[in-house]
Write an enzyme that holds these catalytic residues in place. Sequence first.
Site, PDB file in Angstrom:
ATOM      1  N   ASP A   5      16.081  73.555 -38.892  1.00 27.09           N
ATOM      2  CA  ASP A   5      16.493  74.841 -39.479  1.00 27.09           C
ATOM      3  C   ASP A   5      17.978  75.120 -39.276  1.00 27.09           C
ATOM      4  O   ASP A   5      18.545  75.993 -39.935  1.00 27.09           O
ATOM      5  CB  ASP A   5      15.625  75.993 -38.959  1.00 27.09           C
ATOM      6  CG  ASP A   5      15.719  76.172 -37.451  1.00 27.09           C
ATOM      7  OD1 ASP A   5      16.830  76.088 -36.899  1.00 27.09           O
ATOM      8  OD2 ASP A   5      14.672  76.410 -36.820  1.00 27.09           O
TER       9      ASP A   5
ATOM     10  N   ASP B  65      14.478  70.404 -30.031  1.00 27.38           N
ATOM     11  CA  ASP B  65      13.982  71.598 -30.714  1.00 27.38           C
ATOM     12  C   ASP B  65      12.864  71.165 -31.648  1.00 27.38           C
ATOM     13  O   ASP B  65      13.055  71.008 -32.842  1.00 27.38           O
ATOM     14  CB  ASP B  65      15.148  72.245 -31.489  1.00 27.38           C
ATOM     15  CG  ASP B  65      14.704  73.493 -32.248  1.00 27.38           C
ATOM     16  OD1 ASP B  65      13.643  74.045 -31.925  1.00 27.38           O
ATOM     17  OD2 ASP B  65      15.448  73.915 -33.154  1.00 27.38           O
TER      18      ASP B  65
ATOM     19  N   ASP C 270       5.177  72.454 -32.278  1.00 22.70           N
ATOM     20  CA  ASP C 270       4.039  72.501 -31.385  1.00 22.70           C
ATOM     21  C   ASP C 270       3.566  71.088 -31.017  1.00 22.70           C
ATOM     22  O   ASP C 270       3.676  70.180 -31.835  1.00 22.70           O
ATOM     23  CB  ASP C 270       2.919  73.229 -32.159  1.00 22.70           C
ATOM     24  CG  ASP C 270       1.743  73.555 -31.298  1.00 22.70           C
ATOM     25  OD1 ASP C 270       1.869  74.471 -30.478  1.00 22.70           O
ATOM     26  OD2 ASP C 270       0.691  72.908 -31.441  1.00 22.70           O
TER      27      ASP C 270
ATOM     28  N   PRO D  22       3.417  67.381 -35.881  1.00 20.79           N
ATOM     29  CA  PRO D  22       4.427  66.338 -36.068  1.00 20.79           C
ATOM     30  C   PRO D  22       5.319  66.142 -34.836  1.00 20.79           C
ATOM     31  O   PRO D  22       5.865  65.071 -34.634  1.00 20.79           O
ATOM     32  CB  PRO D  22       5.237  66.846 -37.267  1.00 20.79           C
ATOM     33  CG  PRO D  22       4.969  68.310 -37.352  1.00 20.79           C
ATOM     34  CD  PRO D  22       3.597  68.509 -36.807  1.00 20.79           C
TER      35      PRO D  22
END
Lengths: 380, 280
Positions: free
Chosen positions: B85, B154, B157, B161
């Site tokens: 992100d 980063d 869960d 993946p």
Amino acid sequence: MTTTARTVIYGASEDDCRFYQSSVEKHGSPLLLFDSSKLKQQYRSLQQALPNVDLFYAIKALPQIDVLKVIDELDAGFDVASSGELDILLGLKVGGRRTIHTHPIKSDKDIRDALRFGSTTFVIDNLDELKKLQPYRGRIGILLRVSFRSENAKVDLSKKFGCTEDEVANIIFQAEQLGLHIKGLSFHVGSQVETSDKHVAAIQSCRDMMLELNQKAKAPLSILDIGGGFPGNYALQSIDIMKFCQPIRDALASLPEDWHIYAEPGRYLIAPAVTCVTTIIGKSMRYGMPWYYLDDGVYGSFSGKIFDHAEYPLQVLKEGETSPSVLAGPTCDSIDIIDEQIELPELKIGDFIIGHQMGAYTAATRTRFNLLKEAKFIVL
Amino acid sequence: MKYFKETLYDAICQEFRVDKMYFEQKTDHQHLMIFHNAMLGRVMTLDGIVQTTEADEFMYHEMLTHVPILAHGAVKKLLIIGGGDGGILREVLKHDAIDVTQVEIDKAVIDMAVEYLPKHSDSAYDNPRANIIIDDGMAFVKDCSEKFDVIIVDGTDPIGPGEVLFTEDFYAHCKNCLNEDGVIVTQNGVPFLQIEEVKNTHQRLGQHFTDATFYTVAVPTYYGGLMTLAWASNNVELRQVSLEILEQRFKEAKLNTRYYNPAIHLASFALPQYIVNQLD
């Protein structure tokens, strides 16, 4: 297992004849015609008959995307048994919280796939299965499946799965030791039972066990999953589901109000919503009887004859003098016979045989034997 | 979809109203969504779990980035694993002297975030100091011959993946990519509801680093109270840097932050007893 005589309908209205004819002209044969309004009607009837019960459609009965879309529109839940079934739901963007994973035996990958999908309710019936869930204990809720044998059921679902009533307390205790929470009990009385007596007896046993366990359990059991077993209408006599469920409603009324009740209907919902159209592709006289060979058979849409012990109501569009006949499927195998003693008028190649009540455990269990083309699924 | 219900736990869940769906994608077993919520701004979810929201992402990204960088004090090379992100990259690039390598497994995640979550990366992907590599994080650290001062993991869960980024093998390879004074930090879940993760990560990092612990940040949409960020290094002094030194470094870095400051940096290593009890 009891065998039921097959219901046969002779003749059809002109409208019906035209409808089947034009369907085959348009889409070919064989066909499975899906009437979504029928499914909706069945769902609403069952909802009325079991007013405070959360209904989870047993996907295994017919894992067809158009069917699942309707279930989704109805805002019902989904009873899933495999990662493959979850994949179809993912395609429909169904949220995980509307699903329960009810297969008592799972691999670690099955569990992880389900958790990734967001399905957090799992069913177990033994200690080995319980241990598999331990790594995920913070996330999940467990239902313990209890076995109540049902001799009258056409398919006894308590033989393969479910712990005995005697084992329940120990499994709950072991779960607590492992830090796992068993949130309730589940059972399956078997499919196509004739009355709801078994449901009622199982509900009462589960209630008594849960109330007793709750006096000692760290976290109370609050969910009872009464499974399926709601009847299919293979005799084509009107089934009064309100009446069938009356004893179940009465039994459920004796449960504490804050308990959650689940059910996993499959057959009752989908069986009447699908009609099979097959065409006679060959005929011969054998052993003094007319044999008609259809383009669909027990390796295809009629697979439930083998796996589900179902004798579907059949319809011939003609009337006339009948004689004992044989209806055979299209594969090379001699087991591929739909009926070897059915009273039929004389039929010719190209005539249709219509199979009613063919939504549940039909296309779901068909094989690819002979690589014959499977019946096309048509949404009406 | 009119409401998003998180699916992390069976007995409880948080629900978000979906005010506008910007992006929804289903690939293989993965379900990704970006939608707008009146209170939280844009929300990204993956497989039914909140990944980040515009309203509270700063808490997570600032703490995962500035704590190791200012604790180290002289970071020149930094490696980000995951972080598609762009929030971590944005924060790292606030430090002028650092060259960043970011390894993201899926370029589509970056493209999608740049388009639909533009405030997260805030043009960071255009910065020449950022070296973006599309690769599996595990494969990268396994074959890596470079050394970094800080590694920031980063990931998602552990069921999904990002699973491999929680394994002992991965930590072992990371150690080989770190300078002697280096530190690795990783996202490690909400221990009040996922206590196993703290236990597992502590045990696995402990095999390879002399100082393995956690620091915390409370991110509102990571429901369940404090979130743990794992911290591992072979230099125990890195987390004992004094407030004065941190303040000096903070000042020199001219950081404009909304959550991070030197006082919260030091305080974040104080762990509540329910977490401490897992570390023995």
